[in-house]
Motif scaffolding. Structure first.
Motif, PDB file in Angstrom:
ATOM      1  N   LEU A  66       0.756  -0.573  -4.536  1.00 61.68           N
ATOM      2  CA  LEU A  66      -0.590  -1.054  -4.811  1.00 61.68           C
ATOM      3  C   LEU A  66      -1.416  -1.148  -3.540  1.00 61.68           C
ATOM      4  O   LEU A  66      -2.642  -1.075  -3.570  1.00 61.68           O
ATOM      5  N   ALA A  67      -0.729  -1.325  -2.406  1.00 63.14           N
ATOM      6  CA  ALA A  67      -1.457  -1.381  -1.140  1.00 63.14           C
ATOM      7  C   ALA A  67      -1.916   0.011  -0.729  1.00 63.14           C
ATOM      8  O   ALA A  67      -2.725   0.160   0.183  1.00 63.14           O
ATOM      9  N   LEU A  75      -2.011  -1.451   7.627  1.00 65.18           N
ATOM     10  CA  LEU A  75      -1.437  -0.276   8.281  1.00 65.18           C
ATOM     11  C   LEU A  75      -1.633   0.981   7.441  1.00 65.18           C
ATOM     12  O   LEU A  75      -2.106   2.000   7.947  1.00 65.18           O
ATOM     13  N   VAL A  76      -1.304   0.892   6.152  1.00 64.36           N
ATOM     14  CA  VAL A  76      -1.402   2.097   5.330  1.00 64.36           C
ATOM     15  C   VAL A  76      -2.851   2.445   5.009  1.00 64.36           C
ATOM     16  O   VAL A  76      -3.129   3.527   4.513  1.00 64.36           O
ATOM     17  N   ASN A  77      -3.762   1.524   5.292  1.00 61.54           N
ATOM     18  CA  ASN A  77      -5.170   1.851   5.082  1.00 61.54           C
ATOM     19  C   ASN A  77      -5.895   2.119   6.387  1.00 61.54           C
ATOM     20  O   ASN A  77      -7.107   1.927   6.493  1.00 61.54           O
ATOM     21  N   ARG A 118      -7.736   0.754  -4.413  1.00 60.11           N
ATOM     22  CA  ARG A 118      -6.607  -0.142  -4.221  1.00 60.11           C
ATOM     23  C   ARG A 118      -6.976  -1.329  -3.328  1.00 60.11           C
ATOM     24  O   ARG A 118      -6.501  -2.423  -3.520  1.00 60.11           O
ATOM     25  N   ARG A 136      -6.737   5.464  -4.170  1.00 62.80           N
ATOM     26  CA  ARG A 136      -6.534   4.762  -2.903  1.00 62.80           C
ATOM     27  C   ARG A 136      -7.715   3.923  -2.436  1.00 62.80           C
ATOM     28  O   ARG A 136      -7.518   2.771  -2.071  1.00 62.80           O
ATOM     29  N   GLN A 189      -6.197  -6.324  -5.868  1.00 57.88           N
ATOM     30  CA  GLN A 189      -4.834  -6.541  -5.420  1.00 57.88           C
ATOM     31  C   GLN A 189      -4.103  -7.462  -6.377  1.00 57.88           C
ATOM     32  O   GLN A 189      -4.703  -8.050  -7.271  1.00 57.88           O
ATOM     33  N   PHE A 232       8.403  -5.763  -4.473  1.00 58.33           N
ATOM     34  CA  PHE A 232       7.876  -5.419  -3.148  1.00 58.33           C
ATOM     35  C   PHE A 232       7.587  -3.925  -3.026  1.00 58.33           C
ATOM     36  O   PHE A 232       6.721  -3.522  -2.247  1.00 58.33           O
ATOM     37  N   GLU A 292       1.102  -4.724   6.157  1.00 56.10           N
ATOM     38  CA  GLU A 292       1.338  -3.398   5.595  1.00 56.10           C
ATOM     39  C   GLU A 292       0.097  -2.792   4.915  1.00 56.10           C
ATOM     40  O   GLU A 292      -0.231  -1.630   5.168  1.00 56.10           O
ATOM     41  N   PRO A 293      -0.620  -3.545   4.076  1.00 55.47           N
ATOM     42  CA  PRO A 293      -1.829  -2.961   3.486  1.00 55.47           C
ATOM     43  C   PRO A 293      -2.816  -2.499   4.555  1.00 55.47           C
ATOM     44  O   PRO A 293      -3.481  -1.472   4.382  1.00 55.47           O
ATOM     45  N   ASN A 317       6.962 -14.216  13.055  1.00 55.65           N
ATOM     46  CA  ASN A 317       8.071 -13.294  13.291  1.00 55.65           C
ATOM     47  C   ASN A 317       9.287 -13.589  12.432  1.00 55.65           C
ATOM     48  O   ASN A 317      10.348 -13.022  12.630  1.00 55.65           O
ATOM     49  N   LEU A 355       8.707  -9.907  -1.764  1.00 60.52           N
ATOM     50  CA  LEU A 355       8.658  -9.705  -0.311  1.00 60.52           C
ATOM     51  C   LEU A 355       9.904  -8.948   0.117  1.00 60.52           C
ATOM     52  O   LEU A 355      11.017  -9.345  -0.214  1.00 60.52           O
ATOM     53  N   ASN A 356       9.713  -7.865   0.849  1.00 58.65           N
ATOM     54  CA  ASN A 356      10.843  -7.078   1.328  1.00 58.65           C
ATOM     55  C   ASN A 356      11.663  -7.912   2.312  1.00 58.65           C
ATOM     56  O   ASN A 356      11.167  -8.290   3.367  1.00 58.65           O
ATOM     57  N   ASP A 404       4.937  -7.917   9.376  1.00 62.21           N
ATOM     58  CA  ASP A 404       4.998  -6.562   8.828  1.00 62.21           C
ATOM     59  C   ASP A 404       4.598  -6.541   7.363  1.00 62.21           C
ATOM     60  O   ASP A 404       3.940  -5.608   6.901  1.00 62.21           O
ATOM     61  N   MET A 412      11.756  -7.077   6.186  1.00 60.98           N
ATOM     62  CA  MET A 412      10.572  -7.005   7.038  1.00 60.98           C
ATOM     63  C   MET A 412      10.134  -8.404   7.454  1.00 60.98           C
ATOM     64  O   MET A 412      10.302  -9.362   6.709  1.00 60.98           O
ATOM     65  N   ARG A 460      -0.907 -11.386   1.715  1.00 61.20           N
ATOM     66  CA  ARG A 460      -0.835  -9.923   1.662  1.00 61.20           C
ATOM     67  C   ARG A 460      -1.903  -9.365   0.716  1.00 61.20           C
ATOM     68  O   ARG A 460      -2.562  -8.375   1.020  1.00 61.20           O
TER      69      ARG A 460
END
Lengths: 378, 346
Positions: free
Chosen positions: A277-278, B129-131, B100, B97, B104, A271, B126-127, B158, B114-115, B122, B118, B176
């Protein structure tokens, strides 16, 4: 491929299942911790001790520093719960000190005619509650009497100081020196362990070798050396801080290793790679993905490091290297019980060992329970 | 899709050597040649499978392509949305970046990918959000869309990963990977950690998504029945090198490399009355830090001749789009998989 079984069908779940499904890490840990009865009981004991530490002055019955030759070595007073008429009125008998002409010891004789009743919320010596409010209110005391006829729940020491009050204040010192020590260790440990695990390479090698060297030094001689280096002119507070730093000098190494290990294993987790990678930034990966994953381990490690700190302080002070009178800590109290003369005459001074044992055991059980609960997936 | 599909990815002479260091000074005493001179290409909408035993370098290859690892040598030319070719291997970290989002990865282990701290929302968002997708509602809408795409109920948004089965987690991982609308998906053994029945669902989902979204796949696997089902072409790897590369049907019916023959003979046939002639290669897989001379496969090959011991064979073209790295490729008549036995996953 149209034969794929659709899992998008309406989910049938009970309310209980749904509750588990959306439970956060913290909730899962708490549910699991709650099942560990010994750990929960230990947690309550630890909380109780910290409560005592916070309210130490309020719980003390006498000024812990007040000396009086006329009440040296009073044994623990017996509390009589019922009055002559059978009603519930706790009281103690007034004591009269007499010199035994053979041994020249002070012998205390109780006078059953002179009853002193116990009262709640009485006025006593002035202090600052929580270091803020000036007050002289104390939980327990006697309704009347001269200072030498006060309440001595656990007796007095050679200088006539009330042992119960001293023990309560010692609890505060000993428990908080542990907290301060762990805080310093935690800071150093997480910082250096994190750098070590995250960046690796030569910086990791240097930090690991430093840890190994620090851990290979025998602790007692090291502490002796450092404690001897403290100037004799320093105030109690300065010595207190210096001792904390000395103890945490060794303490951080253990935490640093835990943190490094977690970083090393998390760096390899899929993870974390997925986040990378994201396109997630390094900071986001550390604080959003890695730190929450080992926070629970840190909490467990801290709850196991605290008793080690407390024991270290007690050991150092017992050997006369740590806190010195007039500071009061468990180690300082036990130091009074070092010689056989004191033990033969006043064995109750040994009671200072009881809270040490209870707190250390409770912390260890609590730490074990937390560690087991911290990883609901493990 | 255009009539003549362009290549989306060209890998040329890819090398990844890991240094072996010894002693106090960490002197480099040798290299593990995890990937050694690998060349292949993937067309738009195509699935190329990379197969081989554990340790043959297939995962390392896939990680180099995504630049999770920096290659030692070689070129990885990726065609971006705008049509220009970018060499991923030589790009500085900062320049990666924008790329990326176009390639994927789907991971092998649905549990560690998977974390656990989270929620599904989330994780999938995440991809985004960070992009730079700052708006929460936009992200949630996209997550709902993606969940629908991988056939998971939006009501699960959720939940935390611990509430899901392996197959469901893998679907979340796929969602994801799709979040940023990539063109190329590198799937590192995406079904090998799942039950057979669930494998079929996930494989079919991947094929379905390919049809709908025009994705290209690099499919890393060791299960040949799955490979046969999903791929257009197959590359067989042995000790860091591609030993055979051919269209799927061709490779399965008429392998040109003895190693491929041995792999194919190990595919279980779902018929208890049938005796399979399993070819077990002699000895162990060669050590990539110290590979044998000549053809790396020769100590285990039952057809090996003197020439195989001295001369390293080249990857030579055979008939129609078929490449093999064997001196005897033309002479040998190797056994493939008999038809009439559909793979277990169909």
């Amino acid at each position: 491929m149209s034969a794929a079984i659709s899992t998008a069908a309406a989910p049938v779940t009970t309310a209980a299942e749904e509750k588990v499904a959306v439970a956060t890490q913290l909730q899962l840990t708490w549910w699991r911790f709650r099942r560990h009865k010994v750990a929960v009981a230990s947690g309550v004991i630890v909380l109780f001790f910290y409560l005592v530490a916070v309210l130490a002055d309020f719980l003390a019955t006498n000024d812990p520093y007040a000396t009086l030759a006329a009440r040296s070595y009073i044994p623990p007073q017996e509390i009589h719960w019922f009055d002559a008429d059978g009603s519930f009125r706790p009281h103690v008998f007034a004591l009269e000190g007499k010199r035994d002409m053979k041994t020249f010891r002070l012998v205390y004789v109780a006078d059953p005619e002179d009853k002193r009743y116990l009262e709640l919320f009485v006025d006593g010596y002035p202090y600052r509650l929580l270091g803020l409010f000036e007050t002289n209110l104390h939980l327990l005391g006697l309704d009347r009497g001269a200072p030498e006829e006060a309440l001595f729940l656990l007796g007095t020491d050679q200088l006539g100081r009330d042992f119960w009050s001293r023990l309560v204040l010692a609890t505060r010192t000993s428990l908080f020196i542990g907290l301060a020590g762990v805080a310093i260790s935690l800071f150093l440990g997480v910082l250096l362990g994190g750098i070590s695990g995250m960046y690796g390479g030569w910086i990791d090698t240097v930090i690991q070798r430093v840890i190994e060297i620090l851990r290979s030094i025998p602790t007692i001689p090291l502490w002796m050396g450092l404690a001897a280096a403290l100037p004799a002119t320093w105030s109690v507070l300065q010595v207190y801080l210096a001792i904390t730093v000395i103890i945490s000098l060794i303490g951080w190494t253990e935490l640093a290793r835990v943190v490094r290990g977690r970083f090393l294993s998390l760096r390899e987790e899929d993870f974390v790679m997925a986040a990378e990678l994201a396109g997630a930034s390094q900071l986001r990966i550390i604080f959003r993905h890695m730190v929450p994953s080992f926070l629970s381990h840190i909490i467990a490690a801290v709850s196991l490091a605290l008793p080690a700190m407390i024991i270290s302080e007690t050991t150092l002070s017992f050997l006369g290297l740590g806190l010195r009178p007039p500071a009061i800590s468990w180690g300082v109290l036990l130091q009074d019980a070092q010689n056989i003369q004191a033990l033969a005459i006043a064995p109750w001074l040994l009671m200072a060992a009881i809270p040490v044992i209870v707190v250390i055991l409770a912390f260890n059980f609590l730490g074990d329970g937390l560690r087991d609960a911290a990883d609901p997936y493990g | 899709m255009t009539a003549e599909p362009q290549t989306i990815l060209e890998v040329e002479g890819l090398r990844k050597w890991f240094p072996i260091s010894r002693g106090l000074l960490r002197r480099v005493v040798g290299h593990v040649r995890a990937v050694d001179d690998v060349t292949f290409s993937i067309k738009h909408g195509e699935t190329l499978s990379l197969v081989g035993e554990s340790g043959c370098g297939k995962t390392t290859t896939s990680r180099c392509i995504l630049r999770a690892l920096t290659p030692t040598d070689g070129a990885i030319r990726f065609r971006t949305e705008t049509g220009e070719q970018v060499d991923v291997a030589k790009l500085p970290k900062a320049g990666l970046r924008p790329l990326r989002r176009q390639m994927q990865m789907i991971f092998q282990d649905p549990f560690s990918s998977l974390n656990p701290r989270m929620t599904i929302t989330d994780i999938i968002a995440e991809p985004l959000l960070v992009n730079g997708v700052r708006d929460l509602e936009t992200r949630r809408r996209r997550v709902r869309e993606l969940l629908d795409l991988v056939q998971l109920p939006a009501a699960y948004m959720n939940r935390f990963p611990h509430a899901f089965s392996g197959g469901q987690r893998q679907r979340i991982g796929i969602a994801r990977a799709l979040a940023l609308n990539p063109a190329l998906i590198v799937a590192d053994e995406p079904v090998s950690a799942l039950d057979v029945s669930v494998q079929a669902q996930v494989v079919n989902l991947l094929l379905d998504l390919q049809d709908r979204l025009g994705l290209s796949y690099l499919f890393v696997a060791h299960d040949l029945s799955v490979v046969k089902h999903v791929s257009d072409r197959v590359a067989v790897m042995y000790v860091g090198k591609i030993v055979e590369l051919a269209p799927t049907a061709d490779l399965f019916t008429r392998p040109r490399h003895p190693y491929t023959e041995a792999l194919l003979s190990a595919v279980p046939v779902p018929d208890p009355r049938r005796r399979t002639g399993r070819i077990v290669p002699l000895g162990e897989v060669a050590d990539p830090a110290n590979p044998p001379s000549g053809c790396h496969f020769h100590p285990r090959c039952r057809y090996a001749v003197e020439r195989c011991r001295v001369e390293i064979p080249a990857l030579r073209p055979m008939a129609d789009d078929h490449l093999a790295r064997c001196h005897l490729a033309e002479e040998l008549n190797l056994a493939g998989v008999q038809e009439g036995h559909p793979p277990a996953t169909t």
